[in-house]
Scaffold this active site. Structure first.
Site, PDB file in Angstrom:
ATOM      1  N   SER A 109      46.328  35.851  56.063  1.00 30.18           N
ATOM      2  CA  SER A 109      45.479  36.676  56.939  1.00 30.18           C
ATOM      3  C   SER A 109      44.303  37.318  56.203  1.00 30.18           C
ATOM      4  CB  SER A 109      46.321  37.767  57.610  1.00 30.18           C
ATOM      5  OG  SER A 109      46.824  38.654  56.631  1.00 30.18           O
ATOM      6  N   SER A 144      50.146  33.678  40.917  1.00 29.39           N
ATOM      7  CA  SER A 144      50.592  34.701  39.981  1.00 29.39           C
ATOM      8  C   SER A 144      49.375  35.573  39.667  1.00 29.39           C
ATOM      9  CB  SER A 144      51.166  34.001  38.748  1.00 29.39           C
ATOM     10  OG  SER A 144      51.374  34.883  37.711  1.00 29.39           O
ATOM     11  N   TYR A 201      53.741  45.616  39.379  1.00 29.98           N
ATOM     12  CA  TYR A 201      52.934  44.461  39.787  1.00 29.98           C
ATOM     13  C   TYR A 201      52.902  43.427  38.659  1.00 29.98           C
ATOM     14  CZ  TYR A 201      49.067  41.525  41.154  1.00 29.98           C
ATOM     15  OH  TYR A 201      48.310  40.427  41.463  1.00 29.98           O
ATOM     16  N   LYS A 208      54.618  39.505  38.537  1.00 27.76           N
ATOM     17  CA  LYS A 208      53.860  38.267  38.309  1.00 27.76           C
ATOM     18  C   LYS A 208      54.395  37.516  37.083  1.00 27.76           C
ATOM     19  CE  LYS A 208      51.193  38.591  41.864  1.00 27.76           C
ATOM     20  NZ  LYS A 208      51.260  37.623  42.964  1.00 27.76           N
TER      21      LYS A 208
END
Ligand SMILES: NC(=O)c1ccc[n+]([C@@H]2O[C@H](COP(=O)([O-])OP(=O)(O)OC[C@H]3O[C@@H](n4cnc5c(N)ncnc54)[C@H](OP(=O)(O)O)[C@@H]3O)[C@@H](O)[C@H]2O)c1
Length: 274
Positions: free
Chosen positions: A10, A125, A139, A143
């Protein structure tokens, strides 16, 4: 014409990839919680944290099209703040979306790709998966976990003709910055370091690459007969990842700290400097 599923369609990178692939005549199905109003995209409203939703959606696409050629896992989000001030709820939610969401999508796709004799799985990633950013610990580590997941997956599924790649983009100008959830409380001991660090990160993102650039790189991957295990996006970031690989970790971490950590000089060092 390939049948391609993109999660996180989106907005941002996912949306740009979709636009690019539709123009090239591919059939694009997109997963996000909000509906996508792009006439050539088949929008599926689903949450990547819900495996049953993805499993059903991927099965329906497979039944309709007879195959799934490529899955691109781009759904993701960020949180920021010190580790000690992060709530367990926020940390768990981030892992649930970024890591478990990617796992769900892979888990739903593998049986269908295996039955078809192959496919490509591309996990988005980040360079932060290689270089841990202070005040973005969850965060960065989500990753890094995606990178490890991708490596293990590669050895598990290559006998089925399934190829995998972890794409590590550098900073990209998307809605990611606005969607990042910041810790409500910052312990006073951090002084202004959290705000300063996050401000540097936000500025880097807003001065970053256009999502269309990342989309073009990822679309080129899809065309390749053999995809690499890792693909870094952006010249500057390729250099950073390469240096981080070869230079001593402690030294690299110090440099990162001086950019994002805003370490205050200790009184001992201040005295020495005098
Ligand atoms: N922007 C950067 O600088 C940068 C750099 C390196 C890597 N990345 C990575 O690139 C990927 C895409 O980020 P972006 O920059 O395009 O950010 P973005 O513009 O915020 O897009 C994130 C997308 O993920 C979807 N999403 C979030 N939570 C979801 C959930 N629970 N279920 C399904 N979809 C969900 C969002 O859709 P809904 O909200 O409608 O669900 C949206 O489409 C992320 O994995 C990010 O970590 C970004």
């Amino acid at each position: 014409m390939k049948v391609i599923i993109i999660t996180g369609i989106s907005s941002g990178i996912g949306f740009s990839i979709a636009e690019h692939l539709c123009k090239k005549g591919h059939k694009v199905y997109g997963v996000s919680r909000s509906k996508v109003h792009e006439k050539n995209v088949f929008s599926i409203q689903a949450d990547v944290t819900d495996f049953e939703q993805l499993k059903q959606a991927y099965q329906e696409i497979h039944d309709q099209e007879g195959r799934i050629d490529v899955v691109i896992n781009s759904a993701g989000m960020g949180i920021s703040g010190s580790i000690e001030d992060t709530s367990t709820e926020d940390a768990s939610y981030l892992y649930n979306v970024n890591f478990i969401g990617t796992f769900h999508s892979i888990k739903a796709a593998i049986p269908l790709m295996r039955a078809a004799g192959g496919g490509k799985i591309i996990n988005i990633s980040s360079v932060a998966g290689r270089i841990a950013i202070p005040f973005q610990a969850f965060y960065s580590s989500s990753k890094a976990a995606i990178n490890n997941l991708t490596e293990a997956l590669d050895n598990e599924v290559s006998p089925f003709g399934i190829q995998v790649c972890a794409v590590m983009p550098g900073d990209i100008k998307t809605g990611f910055t606005k969607h990042r959830k910041k810790n409500r409380v910052n312990h006073p001991s951090y002084d202004k370091r959290v705000e300063k660090s996050v401000a540097v990160m936000e500025q880097d993102e807003q001065d970053g690459m256009e999502p269309e650039y990342a989309a073009r790189v990822i679309c080129k991957l899809i065309k390749r007969k053999k995809i690499p295990l890792y693909k870094v996006i952006g010249f500057k970031y390729k250099l950073i990842v390469m240096l981080a690989k070869w230079l001593p970790s402690a030294w690299v971490n110090k440099v990162v700290g001086s950019i994002y950590g805003f370490k205050r000089q200790s009184s001992k060092n201040t005295k020495k400097a005098r």
